[in-house]
Every structure is written in C-alpha cells, then in structure tokens.
Design a protein around this motif. Structure first.
Motif: not given
Length: 88
Positions: A1-11, A73-88
């Motif tokens: 994951m690039e820094a921009a993606g990390f900071y976007d997810t953190l934001r 919280l469920v929306s955040f996990f399903q739309s953001t975190l789970i795709p990041l975990i599954a994709g990489g």
C-alpha cells in the motif's frame, strides 16, 4: 500500500470516529453547560450534581444512537477495510 492510500484510509477512519462520537460529545457539552449555569445561579457546588445528570444524558444518547454507530462502523469496515485486507 502506498502512503497516499494509507493516509486516505486513516483520514476516513478518523472522520468516522468524529461522526460516531459527535452526538455523545454534543450532549455532554450541553448538559455540562446547563448544569454549570444552574450551579452558578443557585450557588450549589455539589460534584454529584454535575456527574449524575451528565452521565444519564450520555447513556440515553448512547442508547438512542447505537444503531447509527453500528451502521457507520459496519459501513466503514465493509467499504474500506475489508477490500484493503482482501486485496493485499
């Protein structure tokens, strides 16, 4: 994951935390100011007079907004975190 993606997810995670905590913090602020005003007007300086009503107001708002908080919280996990975990 690039820094921009990390900071976007953190934001996005921090924004979700702000949205979830806003109702409780707003009620705590309003209740604290109202009780402080009553204490100043009546010259009653009792610590439990501040704590108990504020706690009751916070618990009531928490109970009323639990569904909203869970959905956010469920929306955040399903739309953001789970795709990041599954994709990489």
């Amino acid at each position: 994951m690039e820094a921009a993606g990390f900071y976007d997810t953190l934001r996005e995670g921090l924004w979700t935390a702000v949205i979830i905590s806003a109702p409780i913090l707003t009620v705590a602020l309003v209740a604290g100011v109202a009780i402080g005003l009553v204490q100043a007007l009546t010259s009653v300086q009792e610590m439990t007079l501040t704590f108990v009503p504020k706690l009751a107001a916070i618990l009531a708002v928490f109970w009323l907004t639990m569904g909203f908080m869970t959905d956010s919280l469920v929306s955040f996990f399903q739309s953001t975190l789970i795709p990041l975990i599954a994709g990489g």
